[in-house]
Each structure stands twice: as structure tokens, then as C-alpha cells.
Design a protein around this motif. Sequence first.
Motif, PDB file in Angstrom:
ATOM      1  N   VAL A  29      -4.454   8.881   0.526  1.00 35.50           N
ATOM      2  CA  VAL A  29      -4.537   8.490   1.928  1.00 35.50           C
ATOM      3  C   VAL A  29      -4.027   7.060   2.149  1.00 35.50           C
ATOM      4  N   ASP A  30      -2.966   6.940   2.935  1.00 34.78           N
ATOM      5  CA  ASP A  30      -2.433   5.617   3.288  1.00 34.78           C
ATOM      6  C   ASP A  30      -3.136   5.135   4.555  1.00 34.78           C
ATOM      7  N   THR A  31      -3.410   3.846   4.644  1.00 32.53           N
ATOM      8  CA  THR A  31      -4.004   3.310   5.868  1.00 32.53           C
ATOM      9  C   THR A  31      -3.158   2.136   6.357  1.00 32.53           C
ATOM     10  N   GLY A  83      -2.104   7.908   7.085  1.00 34.58           N
ATOM     11  CA  GLY A  83      -3.248   7.373   7.812  1.00 34.58           C
ATOM     12  C   GLY A  83      -2.925   6.103   8.583  1.00 34.58           C
ATOM     13  N   ASP A  84      -1.686   5.612   8.490  1.00 34.89           N
ATOM     14  CA  ASP A  84      -1.275   4.465   9.312  1.00 34.89           C
ATOM     15  C   ASP A  84      -0.608   5.051  10.543  1.00 34.89           C
ATOM     16  N   THR A  85      -1.345   5.061  11.645  1.00 35.59           N
ATOM     17  CA  THR A  85      -0.815   5.647  12.879  1.00 35.59           C
ATOM     18  C   THR A  85      -0.419   4.545  13.857  1.00 35.59           C
ATOM     19  N   PHE A  86      -0.398   3.315  13.348  1.00 31.18           N
ATOM     20  CA  PHE A  86      -0.161   2.175  14.237  1.00 31.18           C
ATOM     21  C   PHE A  86       1.221   1.539  14.078  1.00 31.18           C
ATOM     22  N   ARG A  87       1.577   1.165  12.842  1.00 33.68           N
ATOM     23  CA  ARG A  87       2.769   0.338  12.663  1.00 33.68           C
ATOM     24  C   ARG A  87       4.057   1.117  12.869  1.00 33.68           C
ATOM     25  N   ALA A  88       5.078   0.474  13.408  1.00 31.90           N
ATOM     26  CA  ALA A  88       6.375   1.106  13.639  1.00 31.90           C
ATOM     27  C   ALA A  88       6.914   1.745  12.360  1.00 31.90           C
ATOM     28  N   ASP A  94       7.142   7.481   8.940  1.00 29.99           N
ATOM     29  CA  ASP A  94       8.495   7.819   8.471  1.00 29.99           C
ATOM     30  C   ASP A  94       8.720   7.282   7.063  1.00 29.99           C
ATOM     31  N   GLN A  95       8.189   6.078   6.821  1.00 24.22           N
ATOM     32  CA  GLN A  95       8.326   5.453   5.502  1.00 24.22           C
ATOM     33  C   GLN A  95       7.628   6.311   4.446  1.00 24.22           C
ATOM     34  N   LEU A  96       6.396   6.750   4.754  1.00 22.11           N
ATOM     35  CA  LEU A  96       5.648   7.560   3.791  1.00 22.11           C
ATOM     36  C   LEU A  96       6.286   8.934   3.622  1.00 22.11           C
ATOM     37  N   LYS A 148       0.821  -1.220   0.000  1.00 23.50           N
ATOM     38  CA  LYS A 148       0.000   0.000   0.000  1.00 23.50           C
ATOM     39  C   LYS A 148       0.852   1.267   0.000  1.00 23.50           C
ATOM     40  N   THR A 149       1.723   1.370   0.981  1.00 18.31           N
ATOM     41  CA  THR A 149       2.525   2.581   1.170  1.00 18.31           C
ATOM     42  C   THR A 149       3.411   2.853  -0.048  1.00 18.31           C
ATOM     43  N   THR A 150       4.054   1.806  -0.541  1.00 16.78           N
ATOM     44  CA  THR A 150       4.955   1.939  -1.692  1.00 16.78           C
ATOM     45  C   THR A 150       4.183   2.343  -2.943  1.00 16.78           C
TER      46      THR A 150
HETATM   47 MG   LIG Z   1       2.102   0.649   4.795  1.00 19.14          MG
END
Ligand SMILES: [Mg+2]
Lengths: 280, 297
Positions: A167-169, A115-120, A124-126, A91-93
Motif C-alpha cells: 500500500v502506497d500512501t 493509496g496516494d489519491t492527492f499528488r499529481a 500514474d507513477q505507481l 515511498k512509491t519507488t
Molecule cells: Mg509517492
Amino acid sequence: VTGRGRIDDELFEEFEAALLAADVSVTTTDKILDDLREAVRLERLPDAKAVRERLRQSLTEALGEAGDTRLKVAPSGPSLYLMVGVNGVGKTTTLGKMAYRATHTDGKKVMLVAGDTFRAAAADQLAIWAQRAGCDFIRQQERSDPAAVVFDAIQAAKARDIDLILVDTAGRLHNKANLMEELRKIGRVCERELGRKPDEVLLALDATTGQNAVRQAQEFIGAVGVTGIALAKLDGTARGGIVITLREELGVPVKIVGVGEQPADIRPFVPQVFIEALLD
Amino acid sequence: SLAEKLQAAFDKLRGNVKLTEADIDVALKEVRTALLEADVNFRVVKDFVGRVKERALGESVLEGLNPGQQVIKFVYDEMLALLSGDAENPGQASALNFAPKPPTVIMLCGLQGAGKTTLAGKLAKLLTKQGKTPVLVACDIQRPAAVKQLQIVGEQVKTPVFAVPGGDPVRIARDAVEWAEANKADVVILDTAGRLHIDGDLMTQLQGIKSATHPHEILLVLDAMTGQDAVTVAKEFDSAIDVTGFVLTKVDGDTRGGAAISVRSVVGKPIKFVGVGEKMDALEPFYPDRMASRILG
Ligand SMILES: [Mg+2]
Ligand SMILES: Nc1nc2c(ncn2[C@@H]2O[C@H](COP(=O)(O)OP(=O)(O)OP(=O)(O)O)[C@@H](O)[C@H]2O)c(=O)[nH]1
Ligand SMILES: Nc1nc2c(ncn2[C@@H]2O[C@H](COP(=O)(O)OP(=O)(O)OP(=O)(O)O)[C@@H](O)[C@H]2O)c(=O)[nH]1
Ligand SMILES: [Mg+2]
């Protein structure tokens, strides 16, 4: 002997092996081959070459009309694309690549939303992708409510005259009720703040995924509606044939294809090219 | 479920003492479809169904079982044997190999997004609980924010993270082992970048990391929802670096997980763990009987 091959059981076994190996479902494979046998009879196909061509044609048709693969653009104001899917599929990529292309090739004013506020390190990746794309970027603290992040992003996008909000989730397994409810909430916020549904809800799918893709699609369609599939990792050896089933049974078209990890590794979906690779 | 389908197929054959070849073929067609729908590789399905047929031919129906139940039993037994690798003690298969003299090196590898970085943290947590002192090593220096992701994971499981900004993965791995020896860390967990089995350069890099660190465990991390491609991926990684086992991730989803059968039967190495969630405690040993029931739906 024409050198173009006989039409016999062995030929159909070869077709069946090719389709199953490509992750086309058993049901879809049986249906396609039954229709093909009928076509051989009704159209009096002369040899294996003609049957092969007929198969190619029917598979391409199963993937839908040419217009289906276009990404929708809002008539006025910012367009919003929501990226959803299970964990680790791309998704993010994919969103990063889309931001890059929209900014550099299409000259649009783009905003990437974390929109991904969970994963480590998800935000930063986005953020790195936003830097690569040279586009606007919205993030909030970790563990903040993703619906709140999306709400703020839409207000900011309107204020900054953004053309395209991406929007990324967070990745989420479709059988986790609380996570799917969170996604519904994000969908509702988008709809309320835009005054219409998102212009695209893209379900990211890993090309290596097997039959579970059908379950994924069913649940995501039910939760937030899916307008298209982003098929990532097609640069591997997996053929992603399950998308034929998804189109036939659930009516969802593939819109984008990911073919690598670099910004340029994204293509619009072209059924002919896809089926060519599948039957090879 | 397959059991129900076979019951229905055999309902009209009640009272038979022996299974005829025709009966068996009817049943095996259902088995074949069920296994393909569960993502078992279609060549593996062909071999598997062939073996079940051999067992079923000429066997008398057991007391109290109808032919459908009989075939299910053969299928289940065959699958269980395959998944446990006929191990004397199936639980033994999922034990990690430790070095006679520390540090033990564990190398994680696999396709992009399979769950390696998350698994690295889970293993560190498990090993710490077992009284070991692990160190996490950031050998992925290409994915955006990969090192940061591992550092956050390291904090979550209270494990040090060895990272070198802008370094080369092979050198980082070698230096990490030296660091572990000097600092009495007895397990080195190498988190590597996701890569395609057909990427020559990256597969060579993986071989380089292996030669530099002589891992005692080389775990191929595989997403449980992988379809037919699982066999190709497993074979290529195994032929490049001789894996010691597999870890199946995202088993908390609802995928049937037929890839487990495919890789176990084609590569012949054990499945050691399954990932059952995103949290750092979501790791379980692999139970062949649970997987067999799941695949058979
Ligand atoms: Mg992602
Ligand atoms: N080879 C290849 N790798 C890809 C492609 N798309 C994504 N990846 C890689 O797949 C891995 C996962 O990608 P992400 O974009 O983080 O996936 P995600 O769906 O956002 O993951 P979560 O947010 O953790 O659920 C990364 O290593 C990406 O570089 C593709 O088209 N080809
Ligand atoms: N539900 C669930 N999610 C998992 C599991 N293992 C990993 N994940 C999620 O899958 C996604 C990808 O995990 P990563 O650990 O980043 O995968 P990776 O193999 O390191 O990815 P690359 O480094 O890009 O190749 C993340 O969203 C993880 O939280 C699991 O067992 N269950
Ligand atoms: Mg990783």
C-alpha cells in the motif's frame, strides 16, 4: 611505533568527525565515544587499529539483531505492507522495487495499491511500476478517500488470492495534524479488514535527512506504529547515520535499503555493510 | 531552546562585567551542540563558533544583558549576517534575475525528490501574477509519469507545458527556448530530473542543458531537512554549473533547517525562496531573520 597508530585525542576527534558527518546525532556520538573510551580502558585495547575495530563492532551491535531486518509474512491470507513517510523520500519507488522483486524473484502474487489519491500523477507513477513488476494494481479516482481505496483493495486481494498487498500512501509532513489523522484512519481500515495490524508498516526515510528523521519517526510511530525503516537513496554520498539513533532511542530497525532508481536497486539491510560504508 | 540553555549555563556568572575566555568556551559548547542538532554542517559549525569566539573575546557585557544573552546576540548577529550575505537590502537577495531581452530562462536542478516539479508550478504561478507569461518545460523524461505530473501542475497554474515524448532533455530545453521566442512566452522554466551530484553522466547532461539555453537563473532546489550532506551536494552542483541561488523546500515541516547556513556559507550564493507547502501558492521569499530564529530554536 607499531604502525597501527596511537590511541590519543586526535584519534577520537577523527571518529567524532566521521560520525557527525554521517548524520549520527550529537547525543549518540557522545555516548558511543564515551563507551569506546571505557572499552579502551577495560579491555586494554593496544592500538588505534584495535580501537577502530571495536568502534565498528559497537556500531554494528547498535543496529540490532540479524533477525530484525526480515520482512514479516502473514501465517495465512495476504500479507499487507503499508508504506509511509514525508514528501519525496522514495515511498512509491521503493514499493515498486519491492513489487518487482516479490513478483520476479520470490514468485509471489502481488498487488500494488495507489493509496496516494492527492499528488499529481501519483497513481500514474505507481501504475508504471505495476507494469514493470507485472503485478496486480488498484487505483481509484483522484481525490477519493485513501482509506476507501485501501478497503476496496483488501477485499479484492482476498478475492484474487493475493499473497502480498503493498500500500502506497501520500507523502505527508509529520507536523500536519489532519494528514496524520488521515494516516491513522488508513491504519484502522487495514487493521479492521485484515483482523490484525499490517504485517509491516515501513517508514521511508531519505538517506540525506538529518536530525529531523527522529521527529518523523516519533510522529509516525505514534500515529500508525512503525515496524521498520526503508532507507532510500543510499547510493548518494549521505551515510544515513541517523538510523543508529533511531534504533537505539526508538527501537526501530532498518529493513530495506534503496540504492538507485531502477527495479533491481534494492537490498536487504546488512548492518556490517552499512557501518563499513559509514566509517569510510 | 539555545537561549534557555545559555541562560542556565551563565546563571552563576551574574554581575560579571567582562566575559572571560572560560565563560565563552562554556557558552560555545552549548552553541556548537545546538547548531549540530539543527543540521548545520560540522565544519561550518567549527568556523562559525570560531568567529563568534573572536567577537566575544574582550567585549564588555552590554548594559542590561547577562553573559548568556550577550553570547546569544553575537550568535544571532553572526548567523543573520551569514544568511543575508551582508546584503545592503536583504530583500534584494531573493529577487529573480530577468534577461534584458526575453525570454528569461530559469533552470531548476537538485537531488531526487527535493521538490523541483512542485516549485516549477509555484514559480509559474508567481510570475503570472507579476504579469509575465511563463512556459513550463518537461526536461525530466526518465522518472515514471514525470511529464504527466508537470502537465497536471501546468493545468493547475494555467501555464502551458512544453513536452516532447521520448525526447532528449538537452534538445527539449533548446527547442523550448525557440518555442518561447516564437510564441512570446517571456519566462522559460526548465524542470529537470532529480540526479545525484556524483552521477557523471547526469551532471554532464545538466551542463548540456545549461550550454543549450544560457539560463539567467540556475536554482539548486534543496530539501530543508537535508543533513550534513548539504555541503557536498551544493558544492558539487555549484562547481558543475555555477548556480545563481538556492530554494529551500518543505520549510512548513519542523526541521530546524541548518542546511541553509551550510550552503550559504560554503557556496556563497543567496537563498531566494522557501517552499512552505504542497499547494501552488505555497512559496515565500527567503527571510534571513526568520531562518536565523528557527535554526537557533
Ligand atoms: Mg509517492
Ligand atoms: N538515487 C536514488 N533515487 C531514488 C531512490 N529511491 C527513490 N528515488 C528517487 O527519488 C524521487 C522521489 O521518489 P518517490 O518514490 O516519488 O518518492 P515518494 O516518497 O513516493 O514521494 P511523494 O509521494 O511525492 O511523497 C524519484 O525521482 C525517485 O526515482 C534511491 O534509492 N536512489
Ligand atoms: N510540504 C511540502 N511538500 C512539498 C514542498 N515542495 C514539494 N513538496 C512535495 O514533495 C514531494 C516531491 O516533490 P516533487 O516536486 O515531485 O520533487 P522533485 O524534485 O521534482 O522530484 P524528482 O523529479 O523525482 O527529483 C511531493 O509530494 C510534493 O508535493 C513544500 O514546500 N512543502
Ligand atoms: Mg520532478
